[in-house]
Every structure is written in C-alpha cells, then in structure tokens.
Motif scaffolding. Structure first.
Motif, PDB file in Angstrom:
ATOM      1  N   PHE A   3       0.797  -1.217   0.000  1.00 33.61           N
ATOM      2  CA  PHE A   3       0.000   0.000   0.000  1.00 33.61           C
ATOM      3  C   PHE A   3       0.836   1.275   0.000  1.00 33.61           C
ATOM      4  O   PHE A   3       0.363   2.317   0.381  1.00 33.61           O
ATOM      5  N   ILE A   6       0.008   4.488  -2.780  1.00 33.08           N
ATOM      6  CA  ILE A   6      -1.153   5.365  -2.686  1.00 33.08           C
ATOM      7  C   ILE A   6      -0.826   6.627  -1.904  1.00 33.08           C
ATOM      8  O   ILE A   6      -1.623   7.546  -1.830  1.00 33.08           O
ATOM      9  N   THR A 226      -3.069   4.218   7.830  1.00 30.03           N
ATOM     10  CA  THR A 226      -3.336   3.753   6.476  1.00 30.03           C
ATOM     11  C   THR A 226      -2.612   2.448   6.189  1.00 30.03           C
ATOM     12  O   THR A 226      -2.903   1.788   5.188  1.00 30.03           O
ATOM     13  N   LEU A 232      -9.130   0.389   1.447  1.00 33.17           N
ATOM     14  CA  LEU A 232      -8.967   0.150   0.015  1.00 33.17           C
ATOM     15  C   LEU A 232      -9.861  -1.005  -0.396  1.00 33.17           C
ATOM     16  O   LEU A 232     -10.218  -1.852   0.425  1.00 33.17           O
ATOM     17  N   GLN A 233     -10.152  -1.061  -1.679  1.00 34.02           N
ATOM     18  CA  GLN A 233     -10.886  -2.209  -2.193  1.00 34.02           C
ATOM     19  C   GLN A 233     -10.740  -2.265  -3.709  1.00 34.02           C
ATOM     20  O   GLN A 233     -10.370  -1.277  -4.336  1.00 34.02           O
ATOM     21  N   LEU A 236      -5.888  -3.608  -7.496  1.00 35.71           N
ATOM     22  CA  LEU A 236      -4.851  -2.594  -7.317  1.00 35.71           C
ATOM     23  C   LEU A 236      -3.489  -3.193  -7.626  1.00 35.71           C
ATOM     24  O   LEU A 236      -3.290  -4.412  -7.501  1.00 35.71           O
TER      25      LEU A 236
END
Length: 305
Positions: A3, A6, A226, A232-233, A236
């Motif tokens: 992640f 992002i 975060t 998130l979904q 990605l």
C-alpha cells in the motif's frame, strides 16, 4: 509492507520542528535511564549505582592517598582518629544515541512519518542536551553521524539544523548503526531507534551488539493508520515501499481482514522479541500529536519521567 504507492510525499518546506514554549515544557521531563548505565560522574542528573566520594553520603571506606580531602569524614576522625571517605550516590550523565531510520518507507504515509521521526529525534535530543548528556544522532543510507557527539543546551540549534537536513534514503542498515555506536563508546549508554521496522532489525543481534546492563536500548515503532487498517478495495497494483517489488491484488473484505490480522501478529511478534531481549518497545501512530498524546504515552511506557 504494501500500500505504499497510494501515498505521496509533501513537497512544501517543512515548518520549524518546535516552538520555544514547547521546549521549555520539555525540559521538565527526563529520559528514563537505568541506574546500571555508566556515565561521567557529577556532570549529569541521573543517579549512578557506583558509590563515589560525595558530600551527601550513606557509607564509608578507608582513606587512600590521592582521595579528595573534602570528602573525609572529620567527625569520625575526631572520635576514632580514623580517616574515612564519605561515599554516596553521585549523579552522572548518560551517552544518548539516536538512530533515525531514513529508508524510503519512512517517507510514506499521512501524516509524514519521517517528519514525525525527525521531530521526536529533536525532542529527545534536546531533552538530553538540556540535562547535560552527550548526544549523537545517526541517519542515512549507510548510517553516519549527522550530529554530535555534543553536550549542552547551546548545541540544540545545531541539532535542529542537522535534523532538518535529513532526507529519505534508499534504505537504512540499523544493525550497522548499532555496531558504530558500540565501537564509539566503550562505556555504553542509552540507544533509541526510531523506525517503521519495515527494514529487518533482528532483536537478538541488537542485544548482542548492545548488551545490557552496559547498554539500554529503546525502540519507537512508528505506524500509520493507512497501513494498519487501509481503506482500500478492488483491483490494485501494490508496491513494496522498501524493495520496489510490485504485485497485483484484488482487495475484498476477506483479504483486508487477513491483512489486518497479519499486521497485528507482526506487531505482537516485535513486542515479544523486544521484551525477550530486554529492549523497551513502544508503537506510536503517526497521527498522534506530540505534546498531547506521544509525550504522555512515553511517560506511561517509562521512556520518559
């Protein structure tokens, strides 16, 4: 840890680390240094374990040539004609070393994790300087001194200037930093790590490099919400913030639940390993306010008094 892509780094010029009023309030605190640490007697504010000649005393030993006559107990001499030296617990300083992780993952997240790490390094460094301790700060790809060793509150401006010039690097070898500190100080001291711990930091190896009771090791683990609970979904592409490795994932509720469980297990394992090797550990969320949340938390966890 995933992640990373992002998040974006802030590009604006960073504001001053602290205001003057905060620094004045900070001076009321002190680091929770163990009595087993060996420092320079009389200079600092921490109680030492080794009895030394002192005006406030709780023991005696026979006089030997070379002892300071100011610490002779003349009352005993008047009664028994014996020369005895008064022994008490003298105060001492502590060598405080701060190791600042500047690896790429530290520049990720909201709020900026590296910015918080720099602020905490500045706060702890200032606290130690104000109490007469000898302070060093290491940072960088191949960790090197960015400040110190230095002593005295007058060095605080240099400390803050050096910290404001710290920038993210490819990675930080925390073990190498520990080895440098061990080589620099034979007397030992207090070592504080500030890191997201996404770079491997084997606690067993640290305990061998910086063994107790000569060394006292503290770890501040900086975490972003975060990361611990990402919102998130869907499909990605995820990028490992440390290695740059990429992977595609379709995030659904089940995957995210498994991720959160893995993060919790990872944090618990770090805490257990630290405890097993006598290393003080505290995890700090990057959205906590330093004075209202982090400082009280560190007092509860006995990093500060």
């Amino acid at each position: 840890m995933w992640f990373a892509t992002i998040f974006r780094r802030k590009s604006s010029t960073p504001p001053p680390l602290f205001d003057e009023a905060f620094l004045r309030r900070l001076e009321r605190l002190s680091l929770q240094a163990q009595r087993t640490l060996r420092g320079t007697p009389i200079i600092g504010r921490y109680p030492g374990r080794q009895p030394m000649p002192a005006t406030i005393f709780n023991d005696h030993r026979p006089y030997v040539p070379g002892d300071d006559p100011r610490y002779l107990d003349w009352n005993v001499y008047a009664r028994q004609e014996q020369l005895l030296v008064r022994l008490g617990e003298t105060e001492q300083d502590v060598a405080v070393s701060v190791i600042l992780d500047t690896s790429r993952s530290m520049a990720m997240g909201e709020p900026d994790r590296l910015r918080l790490a720099i602020q905490l390094s500045g706060a702890i460094g200032y606290l130690a300087l104000a109490h007469g301790d000898r302070v060093s700060v290491l940072a960088g790809d191949r960790p090197s001194l960015v400040f110190g060793p230095a002593r005295g509150k007058m060095q605080a401006v240099k400390l803050f200037t050096a910290l404001r010039e710290v920038t993210p690097t490819l990675r930080t070898d925390l073990v190498q930093a520990a080895q440098q500190i061990a080589q620099r100080s034979s007397r030992g001291g207090l070592v504080l790590f500030l890191s997201d711990l996404l770079t491997a930091m084997p606690m067993e190896q640290l305990a061998q490099i910086l063994p107790a009771p000569r060394w006292q090791v503290m770890v501040l683990h900086l975490l972003s919400r975060t990361e611990t609970a990402p919102n998130l979904q869907g499909p990605l592409e995820l990028v490992d913030s440390e290695t740059g490795e990429r992977m595609e994932a379709d995030l659904d509720a089940e995957t995210l639940a498994a991720y959160r469980t893995a993060v919790q297990n990872w944090r618990s394992a770090i805490a257990r390993h630290c405890s097993a090797y006598g290393i003080s550990y505290a995890s700090i969320m990057t959205d906590w306010v330093i004075e209202r949340q982090i400082i009280p938390f560190l007092r509860v966890r006995r990093f500060l008094t």
